[in-house]
Design a protein around this motif. Structure first.
Motif, PDB file in Angstrom:
ATOM      1  N   ALA A 140       0.839  -1.210   0.000  1.00  0.00           N
ATOM      2  CA  ALA A 140       0.000   0.000   0.000  1.00  0.00           C
ATOM      3  C   ALA A 140       0.872   1.257   0.000  1.00  0.00           C
ATOM      4  O   ALA A 140       0.585   2.223  -0.724  1.00  0.00           O
ATOM      5  N   ASP A 160       2.401   1.595  -3.454  1.00  0.00           N
ATOM      6  CA  ASP A 160       1.393   2.049  -4.411  1.00  0.00           C
ATOM      7  C   ASP A 160       1.053   3.523  -4.223  1.00  0.00           C
ATOM      8  O   ASP A 160       0.620   4.192  -5.162  1.00  0.00           O
ATOM      9  N   ALA A 161       1.282   4.038  -3.001  1.00  0.00           N
ATOM     10  CA  ALA A 161       1.030   5.454  -2.718  1.00  0.00           C
ATOM     11  C   ALA A 161       2.211   6.326  -3.143  1.00  0.00           C
ATOM     12  O   ALA A 161       2.172   7.544  -3.000  1.00  0.00           O
ATOM     13  N   GLU A 193      -5.858   3.350   3.204  1.00  0.00           N
ATOM     14  CA  GLU A 193      -5.981   4.772   2.873  1.00  0.00           C
ATOM     15  C   GLU A 193      -5.758   5.636   4.103  1.00  0.00           C
ATOM     16  O   GLU A 193      -5.102   6.682   4.038  1.00  0.00           O
ATOM     17  N   VAL A 202      -1.939   5.657   4.845  1.00  0.00           N
ATOM     18  CA  VAL A 202      -1.215   6.457   3.861  1.00  0.00           C
ATOM     19  C   VAL A 202      -1.452   7.942   4.136  1.00  0.00           C
ATOM     20  O   VAL A 202      -0.507   8.743   4.149  1.00  0.00           O
ATOM     21  N   GLU A 203      -2.690   8.311   4.357  1.00  0.00           N
ATOM     22  CA  GLU A 203      -3.012   9.718   4.633  1.00  0.00           C
ATOM     23  C   GLU A 203      -2.347  10.189   5.919  1.00  0.00           C
ATOM     24  O   GLU A 203      -1.822  11.303   5.990  1.00  0.00           O
ATOM     25  N   ARG A 248       1.286  10.914   5.146  1.00  0.00           N
ATOM     26  CA  ARG A 248       1.436  12.141   4.369  1.00  0.00           C
ATOM     27  C   ARG A 248       1.250  13.391   5.232  1.00  0.00           C
ATOM     28  O   ARG A 248       1.933  14.388   5.055  1.00  0.00           O
TER      29      ARG A 248
END
Length: 139
Positions: free
Chosen positions: A32, A35-36, A125, A128-129, A132
């Motif tokens: 993941a 992929d991000a 998700e 990942v967020e 970030r």
């Protein structure tokens, strides 16, 4: 996130510490993150805390994701944090823990400096967020 952070690739180490041999989740997270658009390094199984510290420092990662299901998080994670502090790498590294962590232990890990704990059911998700939004800025 600053413009500089958007320009550079986020480097992540996904680490399996101790005798825990369950690595499916670590592989899913690694994929993941890749992929991000993150650069991902996977430690492999059965790493000692000092090996994880060395890899974190040598690879100059932004994020250290510790995957642990063995129940030894209350011993092994503090050893990793202590090692990062010895190398002055603690402040520059976002530390995440994934696994089955009791609520009381989660609070203790956060007091030690773990930024977030992700348990079963956390979405890719969401992770990942979180990275970030919280990755430390590097000069």
């Amino acid at each position: 996130m600053s413009a500089d952070q958007e320009q550079r690739t986020i480097r992540c180490l996904v680490a399996k510490v101790g005798l825990d041999g369950h690595d499916r989740g670590a592989h899913v997270i690694s994929r993941a993150f890749r992929d991000a658009g993150f650069e991902v390094i996977y430690s492999g199984l059965h790493r000692a805390p000092e090996e994880i510290v060395q890899a974190t420092v040598q690879e100059d990662v932004d994020v250290l994701g510790i995957s642990i299901l063995s129940g030894a998080h209350d011993t092994l994670v503090p050893e990793i944090i202590d090692g990062l502090e010895e190398y002055d790498a603690f402040e520059d590294t976002l530390i995440l823990v994934g696994g089955i962590i009791p609520d009381d232990d989660e609070a203790e890990l956060k007091e030690l400096g773990v930024s977030e704990v992700f348990g079963p059911g956390a979405s890719m998700e969401q992770m990942v967020e979180y990275v970030r939004e919280n990755v430390p800025e590097k000069e």
